[in-house]
Design a protein around this motif. Sequence first.
Motif: not given
Lengths: 184, 184
Positions: A6-7, A29, A31, A33, B2
């Motif tokens: 994500n980041c 962030c 998150s 996973h 991403k």
Amino acid sequence: MKYCPNCAATITVKIPADDSRERHVCEACGSIHYQNPRNVVGSIPIYGDKVLLCRRAIEPRHGFWTLPAGFMELGESTSDGAARETFEEAGAVVDIGPLYSLLNVPHAEQVHLFYLATMKTPNFSAGEESLEVALFDEQDIPWNDLAFPTVKQTLEWFFADRASGALNSEFHVRSRDVLRTEKI
Amino acid sequence: MKYCPNCAATITVKIPADDSRERHVCEACGSIHYQNPRNVVGSIPIYGDKVLLCRRAIEPRHGFWTLPAGFMELGESTSDGAARETFEEAGAVVDIGPLYSLLNVPHAEQVHLFYLATMKTPNFSAGEESLEVALFDEQDIPWNDLAFPTVKQTLEWFFADRASGALNSEFHVRSRDVLRTEKI
Ligand SMILES: [Zn+2]
Ligand SMILES: [Zn+2]
């Protein structure tokens, strides 16, 4: 997983506060996973007394024989995936029947699911991942040249159940766990 | 996704050369990051004529009733996962029986698998993810307060099969796809 998808921050492996297992956590962030087993879906394509097998054109187990099967894709069902793999690898159009076997392969992080399938016609052809495709009578199955323990076990169950008549009525899914040490 | 979990480069969504579907591809390190459906594994815990349900203490569907179930973890089998979730959510030790239902939920990228399970004792307790846990007779099932269509369908099949006697012999796994539009 080294970096957060994500980041792009560096991932930390730790047990989150409300969890009991190590996870891939991004402290930048927030998150988590998760990683989960993947389903391999395939079929036992049947034409008359014969079963359709594919000889693999890809690794692992290049040159060995398998039932058509592959990873389940997002957006499809287990049975749709089994039909898709049968068409892609063996060029065969099948009617998917009941789920026949479920084999857990924990060391490979996989679950293998094979459906009984009826070939509408004796038409088939090798897809890009197959060297050749052929219909086999039980006595001609290349038992020593099968690609995977789950395929061997599924075929063993299938021929035993066909001989006993068990396939002619309802049946429990044939199921077991495959050990890391199992070879063909 | 991403960023590449291996090298942190920006991900490109494209169809790889030998593929037919869009994938998350890293052009920096060459890795392809496949995404696959996840298995939710659970049980139908049975004690005498009753079935054990949990009222959810977490979202989604906080406050609604469910069969004990959760995401399958790496390193476990489907049946071990079902037993683990039953113990974690409902505090119940069960003997896992045959696979009973397999429901595809393509829009959620999930496959739900429920096993018949026998409670050894009438002992249970609410785990961290449950507000309360209770044994229900068929006529007391909170049909309008169930959490998920897969739980409702599994319970409907179960009580119908119990009434018809189908549970006393072998049976095909009960299976169907759940549509995005289905509500409880
Ligand atoms: Zn992050
Ligand atoms: Zn990369």
